[in-house]
Design a protein around this motif. Structure first.
Motif, PDB file in Angstrom:
ATOM      1  N   GLN A  93       0.874  -1.030   0.014  1.00 31.33           N
ATOM      2  CA  GLN A  93      -0.057  -0.026  -0.027  1.00 31.33           C
ATOM      3  C   GLN A  93       0.954   1.398   0.025  1.00 31.33           C
ATOM      4  OE1 GLN A  93      -0.716   2.532   2.705  1.00 31.33           O
ATOM      5  NE2 GLN A  93       1.279   1.488   3.733  1.00 31.33           N
ATOM      6  N   THR A  94       2.353   1.169   0.018  1.00 31.20           N
ATOM      7  CA  THR A  94       3.107   2.199   0.007  1.00 31.20           C
ATOM      8  C   THR A  94       2.771   3.246  -1.283  1.00 31.20           C
ATOM      9  OG1 THR A  94       4.633   0.971   1.375  1.00 31.20           O
ATOM     10  CG2 THR A  94       5.485   3.132  -0.145  1.00 31.20           C
ATOM     11  N   LYS A  95       2.372   4.318  -1.382  1.00 28.14           N
ATOM     12  CA  LYS A  95       2.115   5.338  -2.484  1.00 28.14           C
ATOM     13  C   LYS A  95       3.368   5.592  -2.870  1.00 28.14           C
ATOM     14  CE  LYS A  95      -2.266   4.087  -2.753  1.00 28.14           C
ATOM     15  NZ  LYS A  95      -2.077   2.632  -1.877  1.00 28.14           N
ATOM     16  N   ALA A  96       3.738   7.007  -1.933  1.00 24.76           N
ATOM     17  CA  ALA A  96       5.048   7.705  -2.259  1.00 24.76           C
ATOM     18  C   ALA A  96       4.825   8.156  -3.528  1.00 24.76           C
ATOM     19  CB  ALA A  96       6.146   7.252  -1.656  1.00 24.76           C
ATOM     20  N   LEU A  97       6.298   8.296  -4.236  1.00 26.83           N
ATOM     21  CA  LEU A  97       6.736   8.898  -5.423  1.00 26.83           C
ATOM     22  C   LEU A  97       5.655   8.649  -6.543  1.00 26.83           C
ATOM     23  CD1 LEU A  97      10.673   9.126  -5.113  1.00 26.83           C
ATOM     24  CD2 LEU A  97       8.727  10.733  -4.552  1.00 26.83           C
ATOM     25  N   ILE A  98       5.449   7.293  -6.808  1.00 27.09           N
ATOM     26  CA  ILE A  98       4.776   6.851  -8.024  1.00 27.09           C
ATOM     27  C   ILE A  98       3.318   7.304  -8.182  1.00 27.09           C
ATOM     28  CG2 ILE A  98       4.280   4.675  -9.374  1.00 27.09           C
ATOM     29  CD1 ILE A  98       6.980   5.284  -9.471  1.00 27.09           C
ATOM     30  N   MET A  99       2.588   7.375  -6.973  1.00 24.09           N
ATOM     31  CA  MET A  99       1.358   8.069  -7.057  1.00 24.09           C
ATOM     32  C   MET A  99       1.566   9.418  -7.137  1.00 24.09           C
ATOM     33  SD  MET A  99      -1.759   9.034  -5.682  1.00 24.09           S
ATOM     34  CE  MET A  99      -0.948   9.932  -4.329  1.00 24.09           C
ATOM     35  N   ILE A 100       2.352  10.191  -6.639  1.00 22.73           N
ATOM     36  CA  ILE A 100       2.791  11.438  -6.822  1.00 22.73           C
ATOM     37  C   ILE A 100       2.794  11.844  -8.205  1.00 22.73           C
ATOM     38  CG2 ILE A 100       4.230  13.585  -6.244  1.00 22.73           C
ATOM     39  CD1 ILE A 100       4.553  12.363  -3.620  1.00 22.73           C
ATOM     40  N   ILE A 101       3.769  11.108  -8.926  1.00 27.24           N
ATOM     41  CA  ILE A 101       4.145  11.315 -10.399  1.00 27.24           C
ATOM     42  C   ILE A 101       2.589  10.907 -11.304  1.00 27.24           C
ATOM     43  CG2 ILE A 101       5.375  10.131 -12.231  1.00 27.24           C
ATOM     44  CD1 ILE A 101       7.628   9.650 -10.253  1.00 27.24           C
ATOM     45  N   PHE A 102       2.151   9.864 -10.750  1.00 31.09           N
ATOM     46  CA  PHE A 102       0.731   9.788 -11.435  1.00 31.09           C
ATOM     47  C   PHE A 102      -0.148  10.858 -11.321  1.00 31.09           C
ATOM     48  CE2 PHE A 102      -3.415   7.713 -11.594  1.00 31.09           C
ATOM     49  CZ  PHE A 102      -3.394   6.856 -12.553  1.00 31.09           C
ATOM     50  N   ALA A 103      -0.353  11.418 -10.016  1.00 30.04           N
ATOM     51  CA  ALA A 103      -1.278  12.504  -9.951  1.00 30.04           C
ATOM     52  C   ALA A 103      -0.660  13.691 -10.593  1.00 30.04           C
ATOM     53  CB  ALA A 103      -1.175  12.795  -8.351  1.00 30.04           C
ATOM     54  N   ASN A 104       0.592  14.087 -10.652  1.00 26.37           N
ATOM     55  CA  ASN A 104       1.390  15.129 -11.395  1.00 26.37           C
ATOM     56  C   ASN A 104       0.720  15.176 -13.036  1.00 26.37           C
ATOM     57  OD1 ASN A 104       3.284  17.143 -10.450  1.00 26.37           O
ATOM     58  ND2 ASN A 104       3.672  15.361  -9.211  1.00 26.37           N
ATOM     59  N   ILE A 105       0.774  13.836 -13.331  1.00 24.54           N
ATOM     60  CA  ILE A 105       0.324  13.761 -14.873  1.00 24.54           C
ATOM     61  C   ILE A 105      -1.127  14.102 -14.909  1.00 24.54           C
ATOM     62  CG2 ILE A 105      -0.060  12.213 -16.616  1.00 24.54           C
ATOM     63  CD1 ILE A 105       2.460  10.674 -15.631  1.00 24.54           C
ATOM     64  N   LEU A 106      -2.163  13.339 -14.075  1.00 20.48           N
ATOM     65  CA  LEU A 106      -3.530  13.813 -14.187  1.00 20.48           C
ATOM     66  C   LEU A 106      -3.743  15.177 -14.080  1.00 20.48           C
ATOM     67  CD1 LEU A 106      -4.914  11.018 -11.923  1.00 20.48           C
ATOM     68  CD2 LEU A 106      -4.541  11.196 -14.513  1.00 20.48           C
ATOM     69  N   LEU A 107      -2.917  15.982 -13.277  1.00 20.72           N
ATOM     70  CA  LEU A 107      -3.070  17.558 -13.146  1.00 20.72           C
ATOM     71  C   LEU A 107      -2.528  18.182 -14.348  1.00 20.72           C
ATOM     72  CD1 LEU A 107      -3.738  19.717 -11.254  1.00 20.72           C
ATOM     73  CD2 LEU A 107      -1.359  19.822 -10.299  1.00 20.72           C
ATOM     74  N   LEU A 162      -1.809  13.741  -2.852  1.00 20.47           N
ATOM     75  CA  LEU A 162      -0.525  14.340  -2.390  1.00 20.47           C
ATOM     76  C   LEU A 162      -0.292  13.942  -0.626  1.00 20.47           C
ATOM     77  CD1 LEU A 162       2.218  15.182  -3.266  1.00 20.47           C
ATOM     78  CD2 LEU A 162       1.812  17.335  -2.487  1.00 20.47           C
ATOM     79  N   LEU A 163      -1.546  14.444  -0.044  1.00 17.27           N
ATOM     80  CA  LEU A 163      -1.646  14.150   1.484  1.00 17.27           C
ATOM     81  C   LEU A 163      -1.707  12.573   1.659  1.00 17.27           C
ATOM     82  CD1 LEU A 163      -3.848  17.179   2.671  1.00 17.27           C
ATOM     83  CD2 LEU A 163      -1.375  16.902   2.992  1.00 17.27           C
ATOM     84  N   MET A 164      -2.656  11.831   0.944  1.00 18.87           N
ATOM     85  CA  MET A 164      -2.811  10.653   1.092  1.00 18.87           C
ATOM     86  C   MET A 164      -1.606   9.681   0.663  1.00 18.87           C
ATOM     87  SD  MET A 164      -3.427   7.548  -1.095  1.00 18.87           S
ATOM     88  CE  MET A 164      -4.601   7.782  -2.663  1.00 18.87           C
ATOM     89  N   ALA A 165      -0.568  10.155  -0.146  1.00 18.70           N
ATOM     90  CA  ALA A 165       0.557   9.495  -0.415  1.00 18.70           C
ATOM     91  C   ALA A 165       1.598   9.693   0.565  1.00 18.70           C
ATOM     92  CB  ALA A 165       1.141   9.959  -1.750  1.00 18.70           C
ATOM     93  N   VAL A 166       1.557  10.764   1.023  1.00 17.40           N
ATOM     94  CA  VAL A 166       2.573  10.922   2.326  1.00 17.40           C
ATOM     95  C   VAL A 166       1.987  10.271   3.705  1.00 17.40           C
ATOM     96  CG1 VAL A 166       3.221  12.641   4.206  1.00 17.40           C
ATOM     97  CG2 VAL A 166       3.214  13.325   1.538  1.00 17.40           C
ATOM     98  N   ALA A 167       0.737  10.157   3.919  1.00 17.74           N
ATOM     99  CA  ALA A 167       0.358   9.377   5.031  1.00 17.74           C
ATOM    100  C   ALA A 167       0.216   7.705   4.855  1.00 17.74           C
ATOM    101  CB  ALA A 167      -1.146   9.667   5.063  1.00 17.74           C
ATOM    102  N   SER A 168       0.256   7.145   3.688  1.00 21.94           N
ATOM    103  CA  SER A 168       0.331   5.989   3.340  1.00 21.94           C
ATOM    104  C   SER A 168       1.827   5.635   3.572  1.00 21.94           C
ATOM    105  CB  SER A 168      -0.116   5.559   2.053  1.00 21.94           C
ATOM    106  OG  SER A 168       0.777   5.665   1.020  1.00 21.94           O
ATOM    107  N   THR A 169       2.798   6.426   3.003  1.00 17.47           N
ATOM    108  CA  THR A 169       4.119   5.879   3.310  1.00 17.47           C
ATOM    109  C   THR A 169       4.491   5.948   4.778  1.00 17.47           C
ATOM    110  OG1 THR A 169       4.461   6.626   1.078  1.00 17.47           O
ATOM    111  CG2 THR A 169       6.412   6.477   2.282  1.00 17.47           C
ATOM    112  N   MET A 170       4.111   6.927   5.171  1.00 21.83           N
ATOM    113  CA  MET A 170       4.545   7.227   6.858  1.00 21.83           C
ATOM    114  C   MET A 170       4.147   6.035   7.589  1.00 21.83           C
ATOM    115  SD  MET A 170       4.122  11.267   7.391  1.00 21.83           S
ATOM    116  CE  MET A 170       4.700  11.256   9.015  1.00 21.83           C
ATOM    117  N   LEU A 171       2.989   5.249   7.213  1.00 27.42           N
ATOM    118  CA  LEU A 171       2.222   4.441   7.687  1.00 27.42           C
ATOM    119  C   LEU A 171       2.975   2.948   7.781  1.00 27.42           C
ATOM    120  CD1 LEU A 171      -1.279   4.780   7.279  1.00 27.42           C
ATOM    121  CD2 LEU A 171      -0.355   4.961   9.425  1.00 27.42           C
ATOM    122  N   THR A 172       3.933   2.854   6.622  1.00 30.39           N
ATOM    123  CA  THR A 172       4.346   1.787   6.351  1.00 30.39           C
ATOM    124  C   THR A 172       5.510   0.936   7.451  1.00 30.39           C
ATOM    125  OG1 THR A 172       4.198   2.152   3.761  1.00 30.39           O
ATOM    126  CG2 THR A 172       5.415   0.236   4.384  1.00 30.39           C
TER     127      THR A 172
END
Length: 392
Positions: free
Chosen positions: A342-356, A370-380
């Motif tokens: 469930q670790t999101k971090a960079l790839i999800m942020i890159i994915f979201a950047n493209i959608l934006l 972006l907040l979701m990606a940070v939280a998921s990575t901090m939980l891991t």
């Protein structure tokens, strides 16, 4: 001050502030330096620093400085995505195709469905869907963002947990590799522009033909030349994908995916990933933070982020638990694997950047993701480390 001096002030902030926070507060257990850099990017963006000190924000982040930072960020993220493509181990995934296919399919499908449900909830309110998006693009984009696994950061976290080269770590890499391919495939579908379909067909045909020649060339070259030629190939693929209306990062992933990891020394490839993270990616984190927005209201953005975090984590854990039951895993394995995937971090942020970039989502939705990606990575690591001790 001239633009060069202001640019260097920005670079001083980018590299010093996150490192000081990470080192002084010793956050490595729950927030690795990468996560601290992402958080500092958000804090230095218009939604926080721009609100607290608009004069200072406008002084440092002038249009000329931001454009210079963006140039570094583009190349940094292209390198990072290419390395992620190179690290895909499809041969191992095929060798264990039943186990890998079932696990990767459930680990991707469950959060994808829940994420699409969350997107349908967001559609009931204005301000979340981008101006150029169709409803299906927005729903599928948010759903896939919830299903993403950040393969390069997953590698770093498993190194920290000392399981990367163990059988369990290699299994997790297989599952994440298959999901990575699906993620970029779905992204290409979302970005498909029927008005530019001719260009996209030309790009894909050219990629297949030139890719065949590129592979033969790389097999013939010595390793020292392969590194340089791979950068030429990266630039060419990024240009071709962007020209066709897909996105330069789709091209970067394809550039890496067509390469074989055994062409390169594994230690050097690991070092390149670490050096890109050290030297260039902090600039990408800041440029990402500059794109955040809280215009719909801070509470609403945090509520959307909480919803997306819940469905992404729950979906991943449910999917992997089902896979564990089907495949007869040992007790505790499904929980460890699910939390790591469930670790999101960079790839999800890159994915979201493209959608934006493509205006499929708004900057408010981007901020929530972006907040979701940070939280998921901090939980891991805090969640997985005790489970790993029990598992051992």
């Amino acid at each position: 001050m001239n633009t060069t001096e202001i640019f260097l002030i920005a670079m001083l902030i980018i590299f010093s502030l996150p490192w000081l926070v990470w080192r002084v507060f010793n956050t490595d257990y729950f927030a690795p330096l990468v996560v601290v850099q992402i958080i500092m990017g958000i804090l230095l963006g218009p939604g926080v620093l721009g609100k607290w000190s608009p004069e200072y924000y406008q002084f440092v982040f002038t249009p000329a400085v931001v454009q210079s930072l963006n140039g570094i960020a583009w190349w940094a993220v292209m390198l990072f995505v290419m390395i992620a493509g190179v690290e895909l181990d499809l041969a191992q995934a095929w060798k264990h195709r039943r186990e890998s296919g079932i696990t990767a399919g459930l680990a991707l499908g469950s959060p994808l469905l829940l994420g699409c449900g969350a997107a349908l909830v967001l559609l009931q309110f204005p301000g979340w869907m981008g101006p150029l998006a169709q409803h299906w693009q927005f729903v599928l984009g948010i759903g896939m963002a919830c299903a993403v696994t950040a393969l390069p950061i997953l590698i770093l976290l498993m190194e920290k947990l000392e399981i990367l080269r163990h059988p369990l770590g290699q299994r997790i890499l297989r599952y994440a590799s298959l999901d990575d391919i699906a993620i970029w495939g779905v992204l290409a579908l979302i970005l498909m522009d029927w008005s530019r379909i001719g260009k996209q067909v030309v790009f894909l045909i050219a990629f297949v033909v030139l890719g065949w020649g590129f592979r033969r060339l790389m097999a013939w070259l010595q390793e020292r030349d392969r590194w340089y030629v791979s950068l030429i190939w990266l630039a060419a693929c990024g240009f071709g994908a962007d020209w066709a209306g897909l996105h330069y990062m789709v091209g970067a992933f394809l550039a890496g995916a067509i390469m074989d990891a055994h062409w390169f020394d594994q230690d050097k490839l690991d070092q390149l990933r670490h050096h890109v993270l050290l030297v260039m990616m902090p600039v990408f984190f800041l440029s990402t933070g500059l794109r955040t927005n809280w215009a719909v209201g801070g509470a609403e953005v945090f509520a959307a982020a909480a919803l997306l975090l819940f469905v992404s984590v729950a979906g991943k854990l449910i999917g992997v638990r089902i896979a564990g039951r089907v495949l007869g895993w040992a007790p505790g394995e499904a929980s460890v694997i699910g939390w790591l995937l469930q670790t999101k971090a960079l790839i999800m942020i890159i994915f979201a950047n493209i959608l934006l970039d493509k205006q499929v989502i708004t900057s408010e939705t981007f901020t929530a993701l972006l907040l979701m990606a940070v939280a998921s990575t901090m939980l891991t690591v805090p969640v997985v480390a005790p489970r790993m001790s029990a598992h051992r």
